[in-house]
Design a protein around this motif. Structure first.
Motif, PDB file in Angstrom:
ATOM      1  N   LEU A 103       0.840  -1.205   0.000  1.00  0.00           N
ATOM      2  CA  LEU A 103       0.000   0.000   0.000  1.00  0.00           C
ATOM      3  C   LEU A 103       0.869   1.247   0.000  1.00  0.00           C
ATOM      4  O   LEU A 103       0.603   2.214  -0.727  1.00  0.00           O
ATOM      5  N   ARG A 104       1.955   1.215   0.812  1.00  0.00           N
ATOM      6  CA  ARG A 104       2.850   2.372   0.841  1.00  0.00           C
ATOM      7  C   ARG A 104       3.532   2.580  -0.507  1.00  0.00           C
ATOM      8  O   ARG A 104       3.662   3.706  -1.001  1.00  0.00           O
ATOM      9  N   LEU A 105       3.959   1.465  -1.134  1.00  0.00           N
ATOM     10  CA  LEU A 105       4.588   1.570  -2.451  1.00  0.00           C
ATOM     11  C   LEU A 105       3.616   2.151  -3.461  1.00  0.00           C
ATOM     12  O   LEU A 105       3.979   2.990  -4.289  1.00  0.00           O
ATOM     13  N   TYR A 106       2.343   1.711  -3.376  1.00  0.00           N
ATOM     14  CA  TYR A 106       1.357   2.208  -4.333  1.00  0.00           C
ATOM     15  C   TYR A 106       1.112   3.687  -4.125  1.00  0.00           C
ATOM     16  O   TYR A 106       0.976   4.453  -5.080  1.00  0.00           O
ATOM     17  N   LYS A 107       1.084   4.116  -2.851  1.00  0.00           N
ATOM     18  CA  LYS A 107       0.849   5.534  -2.581  1.00  0.00           C
ATOM     19  C   LYS A 107       1.995   6.379  -3.122  1.00  0.00           C
ATOM     20  O   LYS A 107       1.803   7.518  -3.498  1.00  0.00           O
ATOM     21  N   ARG A 108       3.197   5.807  -3.149  1.00  0.00           N
ATOM     22  CA  ARG A 108       4.337   6.590  -3.607  1.00  0.00           C
ATOM     23  C   ARG A 108       4.489   6.546  -5.119  1.00  0.00           C
ATOM     24  O   ARG A 108       4.726   7.550  -5.752  1.00  0.00           O
ATOM     25  N   TYR A 109       4.331   5.351  -5.731  1.00  0.00           N
ATOM     26  CA  TYR A 109       4.624   5.209  -7.161  1.00  0.00           C
ATOM     27  C   TYR A 109       3.386   5.043  -8.021  1.00  0.00           C
ATOM     28  O   TYR A 109       3.495   4.990  -9.238  1.00  0.00           O
ATOM     29  N   HIS A 110       2.211   4.871  -7.422  1.00  0.00           N
ATOM     30  CA  HIS A 110       0.937   4.776  -8.143  1.00  0.00           C
ATOM     31  C   HIS A 110       0.909   3.638  -9.148  1.00  0.00           C
ATOM     32  O   HIS A 110       0.310   3.749 -10.212  1.00  0.00           O
ATOM     33  N   THR A 111       1.609   2.563  -8.840  1.00  0.00           N
ATOM     34  CA  THR A 111       1.500   1.370  -9.672  1.00  0.00           C
ATOM     35  C   THR A 111       1.809   0.155  -8.811  1.00  0.00           C
ATOM     36  O   THR A 111       2.479   0.276  -7.790  1.00  0.00           O
ATOM     37  N   LEU A 112       1.273  -0.996  -9.227  1.00  0.00           N
ATOM     38  CA  LEU A 112       1.551  -2.236  -8.502  1.00  0.00           C
ATOM     39  C   LEU A 112       2.542  -3.106  -9.263  1.00  0.00           C
ATOM     40  O   LEU A 112       2.923  -4.155  -8.790  1.00  0.00           O
ATOM     41  N   ASP A 113       2.918  -2.648 -10.476  1.00  0.00           N
ATOM     42  CA  ASP A 113       3.834  -3.422 -11.302  1.00  0.00           C
ATOM     43  C   ASP A 113       5.239  -3.329 -10.724  1.00  0.00           C
ATOM     44  O   ASP A 113       5.786  -2.233 -10.565  1.00  0.00           O
ATOM     45  N   ILE A 114       5.832  -4.489 -10.427  1.00  0.00           N
ATOM     46  CA  ILE A 114       7.096  -4.471  -9.691  1.00  0.00           C
ATOM     47  C   ILE A 114       8.232  -3.920 -10.553  1.00  0.00           C
ATOM     48  O   ILE A 114       9.128  -3.236 -10.069  1.00  0.00           O
ATOM     49  N   ASP A 115       8.175  -4.167 -11.899  1.00  0.00           N
ATOM     50  CA  ASP A 115       9.218  -3.628 -12.780  1.00  0.00           C
ATOM     51  C   ASP A 115       9.109  -2.117 -12.888  1.00  0.00           C
ATOM     52  O   ASP A 115      10.117  -1.405 -12.839  1.00  0.00           O
ATOM     53  N   ALA A 116       7.867  -1.622 -12.993  1.00  0.00           N
ATOM     54  CA  ALA A 116       7.674  -0.174 -13.075  1.00  0.00           C
ATOM     55  C   ALA A 116       8.156   0.496 -11.806  1.00  0.00           C
ATOM     56  O   ALA A 116       8.782   1.566 -11.857  1.00  0.00           O
ATOM     57  N   ILE A 117       7.891  -0.161 -10.656  1.00  0.00           N
ATOM     58  CA  ILE A 117       8.350   0.415  -9.389  1.00  0.00           C
ATOM     59  C   ILE A 117       9.872   0.474  -9.371  1.00  0.00           C
ATOM     60  O   ILE A 117      10.473   1.467  -8.945  1.00  0.00           O
ATOM     61  N   ALA A 118      10.519  -0.591  -9.881  1.00  0.00           N
ATOM     62  CA  ALA A 118      11.984  -0.594  -9.904  1.00  0.00           C
ATOM     63  C   ALA A 118      12.513   0.538 -10.780  1.00  0.00           C
ATOM     64  O   ALA A 118      13.441   1.256 -10.391  1.00  0.00           O
ATOM     65  N   ILE A 119      11.892   0.726 -11.967  1.00  0.00           N
ATOM     66  CA  ILE A 119      12.336   1.794 -12.878  1.00  0.00           C
ATOM     67  C   ILE A 119      12.148   3.154 -12.218  1.00  0.00           C
ATOM     68  O   ILE A 119      13.056   3.998 -12.214  1.00  0.00           O
ATOM     69  N   LEU A 120      10.956   3.360 -11.615  1.00  0.00           N
ATOM     70  CA  LEU A 120      10.668   4.664 -11.019  1.00  0.00           C
ATOM     71  C   LEU A 120      11.588   4.939  -9.840  1.00  0.00           C
ATOM     72  O   LEU A 120      12.042   6.069  -9.640  1.00  0.00           O
ATOM     73  N   ALA A 121      11.891   3.885  -9.057  1.00  0.00           N
ATOM     74  CA  ALA A 121      12.764   4.076  -7.904  1.00  0.00           C
ATOM     75  C   ALA A 121      14.159   4.458  -8.372  1.00  0.00           C
ATOM     76  O   ALA A 121      14.817   5.315  -7.777  1.00  0.00           O
ATOM     77  N   ARG A 122      14.620   3.827  -9.471  1.00  0.00           N
ATOM     78  CA  ARG A 122      15.947   4.161  -9.983  1.00  0.00           C
ATOM     79  C   ARG A 122      15.959   5.587 -10.543  1.00  0.00           C
ATOM     80  O   ARG A 122      16.929   6.320 -10.394  1.00  0.00           O
ATOM     81  N   GLU A 123      14.852   5.956 -11.173  1.00  0.00           N
ATOM     82  CA  GLU A 123      14.730   7.316 -11.710  1.00  0.00           C
ATOM     83  C   GLU A 123      14.792   8.355 -10.594  1.00  0.00           C
ATOM     84  O   GLU A 123      15.455   9.382 -10.711  1.00  0.00           O
ATOM     85  N   ALA A 124      14.097   8.050  -9.467  1.00  0.00           N
ATOM     86  CA  ALA A 124      14.025   9.024  -8.378  1.00  0.00           C
ATOM     87  C   ALA A 124      15.344   9.109  -7.621  1.00  0.00           C
ATOM     88  O   ALA A 124      15.684  10.155  -7.094  1.00  0.00           O
ATOM     89  N   ASP A 125      16.082   8.005  -7.579  1.00  0.00           N
ATOM     90  CA  ASP A 125      17.291   7.985  -6.770  1.00  0.00           C
ATOM     91  C   ASP A 125      18.405   7.289  -7.533  1.00  0.00           C
ATOM     92  O   ASP A 125      18.725   6.137  -7.268  1.00  0.00           O
ATOM     93  N   PRO A 126      19.010   7.972  -8.513  1.00  0.00           N
ATOM     94  CA  PRO A 126      20.053   7.305  -9.307  1.00  0.00           C
ATOM     95  C   PRO A 126      21.338   7.192  -8.504  1.00  0.00           C
ATOM     96  O   PRO A 126      21.773   8.148  -7.860  1.00  0.00           O
ATOM     97  N   GLU A 127      21.911   6.009  -8.549  1.00  0.00           N
ATOM     98  CA  GLU A 127      23.152   5.786  -7.768  1.00  0.00           C
ATOM     99  C   GLU A 127      24.341   6.341  -8.533  1.00  0.00           C
ATOM    100  O   GLU A 127      24.704   5.844  -9.567  1.00  0.00           O
TER     101      GLU A 127
END
Lengths: 127, 315
Positions: A103-127
């Protein structure tokens, strides 16, 4: 062979359920469906364990009359029931935590797709 | 490389990702202004472009097929392995050594004398394996705390948290309409029955089928049904965060103290005037009935708290 399979029908059903849950984990990208698969695997294991406490023609281990002579061979094995109860409670807790995190992940990234979440997380916080 | 419109993907959910993959490819493959790493020879450039296109369209599809078939194969193999192992175990319902052995005989023979429970399973859970059940209740409590930390809305007075709370309230109104006549009338009959039945299961756990966990779940179901029918304002009168905190910690503390005393004194148990379980008498079987009530209160409160937190983010 067929009679052997029929004799193990409970266990085979449980293990097929386990396989379905595992496939669900591998093939679905939706987090909710992954959690459903996980719960199915849990239930399959409980069905498997609980089926090993049962003995044909015996009753639940509740002793009705303490003064009468005790006949042990009238009762099924009480141990698997107690063990499975522990497992069920723990799996409820784990499922609740998984759903809350999703639920927290959905509130932050607005998707339940695990690949999309990974892409968005990398976009938001590039190492 | 051109910017990709992530916002659209975010707003339209996961499915938009698949649909927009083609747009993504069109953007990435579009000719750009003067790449410093451009391959010098036009033939090389063509080969590179063909390979790039292949890996983005056909290669991806081939990889997907390979992944799908591999995972199905792995799962089928795993199931087959497990089933072939299970076929070597005794049959379902068989009177085999694996199932009917000294251990279960000991529990059935000595359970009543050692624990005072007529229901041997309750005796095992709350006495022989009492420490395990203590940990189990704590697992449930910790799960409730984690969900509370993750999902509870901020309670401050600043406009941001007020807005969050008001939005949660509006969502709750929208998706769970209040004042449903059929549901309310059914619940008026059902909720008292459920709660009385839950209490019966709790109090009779050591004498008949039942116990802390099943009774607690029935109690929690009754509370959740009441909440569904009448909303947070009505349940808030008798069950809010303070009550949850007090009941759960009180029950856990009672369990831990009484069980801890028993463990320290070498599993001798607290002296009680109740004696072993007698059929039909709730006040028998020593410490088991209060313990199962404690466990049931924790389970019921946790179930209700989980539901309320997932629904509105507050108790």
């Amino acid at each position: 062979m067929l009679s052997k399979l029929m004799g193990h029908s409970e266990e085979i059903a449980a293990l097929i359920l386990f396989g379905i849950g595992f496939t669900n984990l591998l093939l679905n990208r939706n987090m909710m469906k992954k959690i459903i698969g996980f719960s199915m695997m849990d239930s399959a294991i409980y069905l498997f364990l609980a089926s090993y406490g049962y003995i044909d023609g015996r009753v639940a281990p509740i002793i009705e009359d303490a003064s009468a002579p005790l006949e042990v061979s009238a009762y099924v094995n009480p141990l698997p029931a107690g063990l499975v109860l522990t497992g069920i409670v723990v799996s409820v807790s784990v499922t609740a935590i998984m759903l809350a995190l999703t639920l927290r992940l959905y509130k932050r990234y607005h998707t339940l797709d695990i690949d999309a979440i990974a892409i968005l997380a990398r976009e938001a916080d590039p190492e | 490389m051109a910017r990709i419109d992530w916002r659209r993907w975010i707003e339209e959910g996961g499915d938009a990702l698949d649909r927009d993959m083609r747009t993504f490819q069109a953007i990435t493959e579009a000719p750009e202004e003067r790449d410093p790493f451009e391959l010098p020879h036009p033939r090389e450039r063509l080969t590179y472009a063909r390979f790039h296109r292949w890996s983005h369209s056909k290669g991806e599809r081939i990889l997907k097929v390979i992944y799908f078939s591999l995972s199905v194969l792995i799962c089928l193999g795993l199931s087959a392995l497990l089933i072939s192992t299970a076929l070597d175990l005794p049959q379902f319902g068989a009177d085999a050594e694996l199932i009917d052995n000294d251990i279960s005989t000991f529990y059935v023979e000595e359970g009543l004398r050692h624990t005072g429970a007529m229901n041997i399973i309750t005796g095992i859970i709350l006495d022989f394996r009492g420490f395990d059940t203590l940990g189990e209740s704590h697992v449930l409590f910790v799960a409730a705390c984690t969900v509370l930390m993750l999902l509870r809305l901020p309670g401050g007075d600043d406009p941001e948290s007020q807005l969050a709370r008001r939005r949660a309230e509006a969502f709750d109104r929208h998706f769970e309409p209040r004042g449903d006549v059929i549901l309310a009338n059914c619940v008026r009959v059902l909720a008292p029955l459920l709660i009385v039945f839950g209490a019966y299961i709790l109090l009779n756990g050591h004498l008949s089928p039942g116990g802390g966990f099943s009774g607690g779940t029935v109690l929690g179901a009754g509370l959740i049904l009441y909440l569904c029918a009448f909303g947070f304002a009505r349940t808030g009168r008798f069950f809010n965060f303070k009550v949850f905190r007090a009941v759960t910690s009180g029950a856990l503390a009672f369990y831990a103290l009484s069980k801890g005393y028993v463990f320290i004194t070498g599993a001798n148990g607290i002296e009680n005037g109740l004696g072993p379980g007698v059929y039909g008498r709730i006040l028998s079987g020593g410490l088991l009935m209060p313990l199962s009530v404690a466990v049931g209160l924790v389970v019921g409160c946790t179930m209700y708290a989980l539901y309320a937190l997932f629904r509105k983010g507050d108790l």
